[in-house]
Design an enzyme around this catalytic site. Structure first.
Site, PDB file in Angstrom:
ATOM      1  N   HIS A  62     -17.143  49.189  39.824  1.00 54.52           N
ATOM      2  CA  HIS A  62     -16.064  49.916  40.529  1.00 54.52           C
ATOM      3  C   HIS A  62     -16.631  51.128  41.262  1.00 54.52           C
ATOM      4  CE1 HIS A  62     -11.682  50.938  40.925  1.00 54.52           C
ATOM      5  NE2 HIS A  62     -12.287  52.025  41.404  1.00 54.52           N
ATOM      6  N   HIS A  76     -16.609  53.382  45.361  1.00 53.14           N
ATOM      7  CA  HIS A  76     -16.029  53.592  46.711  1.00 53.14           C
ATOM      8  C   HIS A  76     -17.159  54.037  47.631  1.00 53.14           C
ATOM      9  CE1 HIS A  76     -11.747  53.300  45.550  1.00 53.14           C
ATOM     10  NE2 HIS A  76     -12.248  53.627  44.374  1.00 53.14           N
ATOM     11  N   GLN A 135      -5.624  51.607  50.370  1.00 61.39           N
ATOM     12  CA  GLN A 135      -5.535  52.937  49.736  1.00 61.39           C
ATOM     13  C   GLN A 135      -4.145  53.576  49.870  1.00 61.39           C
ATOM     14  OE1 GLN A 135      -8.234  55.606  48.328  1.00 61.39           O
ATOM     15  NE2 GLN A 135      -6.123  55.807  47.625  1.00 61.39           N
ATOM     16  N   HIS A 189      -6.713  48.716  41.639  1.00 61.78           N
ATOM     17  CA  HIS A 189      -6.475  50.010  41.017  1.00 61.78           C
ATOM     18  C   HIS A 189      -5.095  49.873  40.391  1.00 61.78           C
ATOM     19  CE1 HIS A 189      -9.708  51.254  43.620  1.00 61.78           C
ATOM     20  NE2 HIS A 189      -9.699  52.464  43.121  1.00 61.78           N
ATOM     21  N   GLU A 220      -3.224  53.975  37.551  1.00 66.33           N
ATOM     22  CA  GLU A 220      -4.109  55.149  37.476  1.00 66.33           C
ATOM     23  C   GLU A 220      -3.205  56.373  37.451  1.00 66.33           C
ATOM     24  OE1 GLU A 220      -7.019  55.555  40.578  1.00 66.33           O
ATOM     25  OE2 GLU A 220      -8.021  57.211  39.572  1.00 66.33           O
ATOM     26  N   ASP A 227     -17.157  54.707  40.050  1.00 65.56           N
ATOM     27  CA  ASP A 227     -15.988  55.024  40.879  1.00 65.56           C
ATOM     28  C   ASP A 227     -16.347  55.916  42.064  1.00 65.56           C
ATOM     29  OD1 ASP A 227     -13.393  55.005  41.777  1.00 65.56           O
ATOM     30  OD2 ASP A 227     -12.530  56.093  40.103  1.00 65.56           O
ATOM     31  N   TRP A 280     -12.702  62.901  45.378  1.00 64.59           N
ATOM     32  CA  TRP A 280     -12.187  62.837  44.016  1.00 64.59           C
ATOM     33  C   TRP A 280     -13.149  63.394  42.973  1.00 64.59           C
ATOM     34  CZ3 TRP A 280     -11.718  58.977  47.681  1.00 64.59           C
ATOM     35  CH2 TRP A 280     -10.403  58.704  48.105  1.00 64.59           C
TER      36      TRP A 280
HETATM   37 FE   FE2 Z   1     -11.368  53.716  42.397  1.00 60.83          FE
END
Ligand code: FE2
Length: 424
Positions: free
Chosen positions: A57, A59, A152, A214, A217, A313, A319
């Site tokens: 996982h 991005h 997203q 996802h 979350e 991630d 993030w």
């Molecule tokens: Fe993610």
């Protein structure tokens, strides 16, 4: 003559003094104390030889963008999504490719040779999709990069409307993106979230693709899209091909409900990715004290027979401000957050960044077995637990028999008064 022979290695299952013989990029023999001629002869000196690290996982379209155009002040998921929205119009394909390639260099140095990356498909230009498909081509000799079409902004909620967002996602799949993504908890209502799960799973079933959403979350114990994901997996016969990523709401759910949910997930052969570095920083932000950890119930999922991986991630993006492509760092955090401190649980944490994510990606030829690709990592550690404890140095990294990275052994020199022979 063999191409490569690694001798005197310890394997993750505990076997010692093992030799691994390589010919034409494949493992041709694994046996104790094998002696043979080889072009490359390596004495592992009892250190751990592991299959490569796998990140299920990530991005890669956002990585290494930290501070662009500003830093996330609240530290929440939602400000991260808003911040990414501010950055998207400023992205160029060249800069995106450059940052992704830089991350892939870090990854290889850390023995991370397979990555599943989500790619945002809400931009109708599909700029990030084009960029990561190019990156996938360029890194193919050393990294298996699998891409997930990730809406997203929500496939139903996104500003362009459901039809356009679904169309963007399908176009991304047409271009070669491998997996169907989703974000049901970000849709406007629980009903819309459930509808998005249904539509996206149906799309995956139609096209014979895997799913990785996802999912939940959130710290909301009533965010139960994972239940719908398990249901749709069953209904459409997608067993073993569907992954729920994050599932942080499970942390906050009622125990009775979880006791019903776990068998449903196992029955659907749902797979799970927890992202400990991110879950421990993003979750519980609305709590005062005590603050929830927010990571999903990893030991309980494993005990129920569900395959669980730890993902990275994010690395230096809207993030998360830290990270280095080191999956042992991820395992180290996962171990602490889940309190997986027994010997067997610590070994499970090592599996959660190697063999478990390899199953999620459906990697072919992965593993330390005869007939598998000769892709492996020699660590400066004696076993998986020590590897996690030290976030061990990667001495050598091979991909299909070719040495792709090496790091000199770390040997501290001490200069202590009165202790001339002291060693660390
Ligand atoms: Fe993610």
């Amino acid at each position: 003559m063999l191409d490569l022979l690694v001798q005197n290695a310890t394997l993750p299952d505990g076997r010692k003094n093992m030799s691994v013989a390589v010919q034409d990029g494949l493992i041709v023999e694994i046996s104790p104390a094998l002696a043979a001629d080889a072009h490359q002869l390596i004495d592992a000196q009892g250190q751990l030889l592991s299959p490569p690290f796998v990140d299920a996982h990530f991005h890669m379209d956002a990585t290494l963008s930290y501070g662009l155009p500003r830093v996330n002040q609240s530290g929440t998921l939602l400000e991260g999504i808003a911040l990414w929205g501010e950055l998207k119009p400023l992205l160029t394909q060249e800069a995106l490719i450059e940052r992704a390639l830089a991350y892939c260099d870090w990854a290889v140095a850390k023995g991370l040779l397979a990555i599943r990356s989500h790619v945002d498909v809400c931009d109708p230009r599909l700029l990030a999709v084009e960029a990561l498909l190019e990156v996938k081509r360029r890194v193919a000799p050393y990294i298996d990069l699998q891409l997930v079409a990730f809406p997203q902004d929500g496939v139903l909620r996104g500003a362009q409307g459901p039809e356009q967002h679904m169309n963007n996602l399908k176009r991304a799949l047409d271009k070669g993106v491998d997996v169907v993504g989703g974000i049901p908890h970000f849709e406007r209502t629980m009903a819309d979230g459930a509808l998005s799960v249904r539509l996206l799973c149906e799309l995956a079933a139609e096209r014979g693709l895997r799913v990785d959403m996802h999912c939940d979350e959130s710290d909301d114990p009533l965010s139960r899209h994972v239940e719908t994901l398990a249901f749709e997996t069953q209904r459409l016969g997608l067993h073993g091909r569907v992954t729920g990523s994050h599932l942080t709401s499970m942390h906050s759910m009622d125990n009775y409900y979880v006791s019903k949910l776990l068998p449903l997930m196992a029955e659907a052969q749902l797979q799970v990715v927890a992202n400990p570095l991110i879950n421990i920083t993003l979750q519980g932000r609305h709590d005062t004290y005590p603050k929830r950890r927010g990571m999903t119930r990893v030991p309980e999922l494993l005990a129920a027979g569900v395959n669980v991986a730890f993902g990275h991630d994010c690395v230096m993006d809207p993030w998360y401000s830290l990270g280095s492509g080191d999956m042992l760092d991820v395992a180290h955090m996962g171990l602490h957050v889940a309190q997986m401190t027994s010997q067997s649980a610590m070994r499970q944490c090592f599996d959660a960044v190697t063999v478990n994510p390899a199953r999620i990606l459906g990697l072919q030829g992965y593993g330390l077995e005869v007939g598998c690709d000769a892709s492996f990592v020699l660590l400066q550690a004696r076993d998986p637990v020590e590897a996690i404890r030290l976030r061990a140095n990667r001495l050598k990294v091979w991909k299909k028999g070719a040495l792709v990275a090496e790091t000199a052994p770390i040997v501290p020199k001490l200069h202590l008064p009165g202790r001339p022979n002291a060693q660390a």
